[in-house]
Motif scaffolding. Structure first.
Motif, mmCIF file in Angstrom:
data_model
loop_
_atom_site.group_PDB
_atom_site.id
_atom_site.type_symbol
_atom_site.label_atom_id
_atom_site.label_comp_id
_atom_site.label_asym_id
_atom_site.label_seq_id
_atom_site.Cartn_x
_atom_site.Cartn_y
_atom_site.Cartn_z
ATOM 1 N N LEU A 145 2.654 2.337 2.536
ATOM 2 C CA LEU A 145 2.777 2.941 3.859
ATOM 3 C C LEU A 145 4.153 2.714 4.452
ATOM 4 C CD1 LEU A 145 -0.699 1.990 5.334
ATOM 5 C CD2 LEU A 145 -0.002 4.156 4.332
ATOM 6 N N ARG A 196 -7.331 2.466 13.456
ATOM 7 C CA ARG A 196 -6.317 3.525 13.387
ATOM 8 C C ARG A 196 -4.988 3.031 13.957
ATOM 9 N NH1 ARG A 196 -2.759 6.379 12.897
ATOM 10 N NH2 ARG A 196 -2.661 8.665 12.882
ATOM 11 N N THR A 236 -8.653 13.300 12.478
ATOM 12 C CA THR A 236 -9.594 13.424 11.365
ATOM 13 C C THR A 236 -11.011 13.031 11.739
ATOM 14 O OG1 THR A 236 -8.932 11.200 10.641
ATOM 15 C CG2 THR A 236 -7.821 13.082 9.633
ATOM 16 N N VAL A 256 -8.131 10.497 17.395
ATOM 17 C CA VAL A 256 -7.795 10.634 15.989
ATOM 18 C C VAL A 256 -8.176 12.038 15.522
ATOM 19 C CG1 VAL A 256 -8.114 9.680 13.672
ATOM 20 C CG2 VAL A 256 -8.171 8.172 15.677
ATOM 21 N N ASP A 280 4.293 6.848 14.146
ATOM 22 C CA ASP A 280 3.008 6.966 13.467
ATOM 23 C C ASP A 280 3.273 7.132 11.974
ATOM 24 O OD1 ASP A 280 0.401 7.273 12.754
ATOM 25 O OD2 ASP A 280 0.090 9.190 13.766
ATOM 26 N N LEU A 281 2.676 6.240 11.169
ATOM 27 C CA LEU A 281 2.917 6.258 9.729
ATOM 28 C C LEU A 281 2.059 7.289 9.004
ATOM 29 C CD1 LEU A 281 3.120 2.415 9.074
ATOM 30 C CD2 LEU A 281 4.976 4.011 9.497
ATOM 31 N N ARG A 282 0.988 7.738 9.597
ATOM 32 C CA ARG A 282 0.110 8.713 8.949
ATOM 33 C C ARG A 282 0.566 10.138 9.254
ATOM 34 N NH1 ARG A 282 -4.599 6.798 6.771
ATOM 35 N NH2 ARG A 282 -5.197 4.666 7.336
ATOM 36 N N LYS A 283 0.188 11.041 8.363
ATOM 37 C CA LYS A 283 0.484 12.455 8.588
ATOM 38 C C LYS A 283 -0.506 13.097 9.549
ATOM 39 C CE LYS A 283 2.783 13.307 4.170
ATOM 40 N NZ LYS A 283 2.810 14.133 2.926
ATOM 41 N N SER A 284 -1.705 12.560 9.643
ATOM 42 C CA SER A 284 -2.677 13.091 10.597
ATOM 43 C C SER A 284 -2.225 12.777 12.014
ATOM 44 C CB SER A 284 -4.064 12.482 10.344
ATOM 45 O OG SER A 284 -4.024 11.074 10.461
ATOM 46 N N THR A 313 -1.686 1.703 11.820
ATOM 47 C CA THR A 313 -0.597 2.535 11.307
ATOM 48 C C THR A 313 0.277 3.095 12.413
ATOM 49 O OG1 THR A 313 -2.153 4.389 11.230
ATOM 50 C CG2 THR A 313 -1.813 3.171 9.195
ATOM 51 N N LYS A 317 0.809 -1.210 0.000
ATOM 52 C CA LYS A 317 0.000 0.000 0.000
ATOM 53 C C LYS A 317 0.850 1.272 0.000
ATOM 54 C CE LYS A 317 -3.865 -2.171 2.466
ATOM 55 N NZ LYS A 317 -4.704 -2.106 3.661
#
Length: 435
Positions: A7, A182, A297, A295, A209-213, A185, A5
């Motif tokens: 990530l 969640r 978002t 989270v 944390d792999l996400r930017k959020s 990630t 994906k």
């Protein structure tokens, strides 16, 4: 799957595989050790002999959300099919009781007005039930004003269909928006390390944390689960002890904008105070890590978990740096996320190190105490403690005993003025008043 994906880079997965190959003996030696929390964060506890199964039915919604997807889909399909079949049977019985299913001769007698038009069999009644509940309305079948009971059944089926749709949609939404989604990630280092930091043994692990959020109000909690025995001989198989996370703000809150190394200083009062390099392999403990937050978002609370057993704790190693500054911004190299390097560290536990330091400090304090007493003494010793009559300094108890003996011989009581480590105790006797 994460590498496909996009990530995670491929190098990260290769690094994790390399970590597993570097320690084959430690991981395979006691692979059967039971743990409460798996590396993926799921609870490894099996509940058996539960007699009151009806308690789960009192909270049907939570029970349905906790079910697996295949079981949930089976329940959803069964609920719709059963409701369609039930009302199809009711519509067929209404048509049969009203005589709508009897054959008619269109040439002799005019057809009476039926309760539901175009219902001639159970199949047509089933199709009408589906049209009513899902509001399709093909237009070939409809309820007439001939039968008030049919109108009431139409209202009941519509209301029941809305309730079933709301429950099923709510279950699907909750299953897709669960907090553990969640957490997929959020990654933890496969191994934890124990190394010296600021002169003290420190337990450390890495989280990223792999996400930017962002994760708002993120907090980290550490707990040690071990088997203990009380002074009365009671065996407690699961004893949970909290571990204080090292934070200058004296709180467990973190700002997870980049991978962080969470540390715990092993000192007096820590559950790891007696842990040494030799006793680590024989310890029966599990360190559980709980990361909680909101989270950004969605605003939904989430929780990520992992645990470390003694086989996954590396003594005398530290994590390598993975953050660099490039083109005015910070870059994180996740291929080195779990890499460690050896460092020089004593194999003794924090308790043994403190005892060793305490002996050394106690020796220095003894000399200081003797100097203070010599400084306050009389009879051959100068008040500054710089010189004495004898070649070797006399102990403080020898002075006091000799002075007491002289006082007894003279028939009077004399008390000695002493100064112990900066604190002065003055007791003047009858003989001191003349001085």
């Amino acid at each position: 799957m994460l590498a496909r994906k996009g990530l995670l880079p491929d190098g990260f997965l290769l690094t994790r595989l390399a970590e597993d190959q570097n320690q084959p003996n430690r991981s395979r030696a006691r692979s059967q050790r039971a743990r409460f929390i798996t590396k993926t964060g799921s609870c490894n506890v099996a509940h058996k002999n539960i007699r009151e199964q009806g308690r789960f039915l009192q909270d049907v919604f939570t029970t349905m959300v906790d079910l697996k997807w295949q079981h949930s889909l089976l329940i959803f399909t069964s609920a719709f099919l059963c409701s369609w079949m039930l009302f199809a049977m009711i519509w067929w019985l209404l048509a049969f009781a009203h005589g709508d299913l009897e054959p008619r001769d269109p040439d002799n007698d005019p057809d009476p007005v039926p309760c539901v038009t175009a219902i001639h069999s159970f199949t047509s009644a089933f199709l009408f039930s589906i049209e009513v509940q899902v509001t399709i309305g093909f237009g070939g079948r409809m309820v007439t004003e001939e039968c008030p009971v049919a109108i009431i059944m139409l209202i009941v089926q519509n209301i029941l269909g809305l309730i079933i749709n709301a429950v099923m949609l709510g279950c699907v939404f909750m299953k897709t928006a669960q907090a553990n989604r969640r957490a997929e990630t959020l990654i933890f280092s496969r191994n934890a390390v124990v190394a010296t930091r600021n002169g003290r043994p420190t337990f450390m692990f890495r989280v990223g944390d792999l996400r930017k959020s962002m994760i708002i109000s993120a907090t980290v909690q550490l707990q040690v689960i071990r088997r203990t025995v009380t002074t009365e001989g009671e065996v407690i198989p699961v004893c949970q002890l909290d571990i204080q996370v090292e934070n200058p703000l004296r709180s467990n809150g973190i700002f997870l904008v980049s991978p962080l190394i969470i540390s715990h200083t092993i000192e007096r009062g820590s559950p790891l105070y007696d842990l040494s390099a030799q006793s680590l392999a024989a310890e029966d403990l599990e360190i559980i890590v709980i990361l909680e937050g909101v989270v950004e978002t969605t605003g939904i609370s989430m929780q990520a978990r992992t645990s470390y057993t003694p086989e996954e704790i590396l003594w005398g190693r530290r994590f390598v740096s993975i953050i660099t500054e490039e083109d005015g911004r910070y870059c994180v190299d996740y291929s080195k996320f779990g890499n460690t390097v050896p460092v020089r560290m004593s194999s003794l536990s924090a308790k043994e190190l403190d005892q060793t330091r305490g002996v050394q400090e106690g020796t220095s304090e003894t000399h200081l105490q003797g100097w203070g007493l010599v400084r306050a003494g009389r009879g051959g010793f100068r008040r500054g403690g710089r010189a004495c009559d004898g070649s070797a300094p006399q102990p403080w108890y020898a002075q006091s005993e000799s002075q007491e003996m002289d006082a007894e011989q003279k028939g009077q009581k004399k008390k000695v003025q002493l100064e112990v480590i900066g604190r002065q105790v003055e007791e003047d006797g009858p003989g001191d008043a003349s001085d």
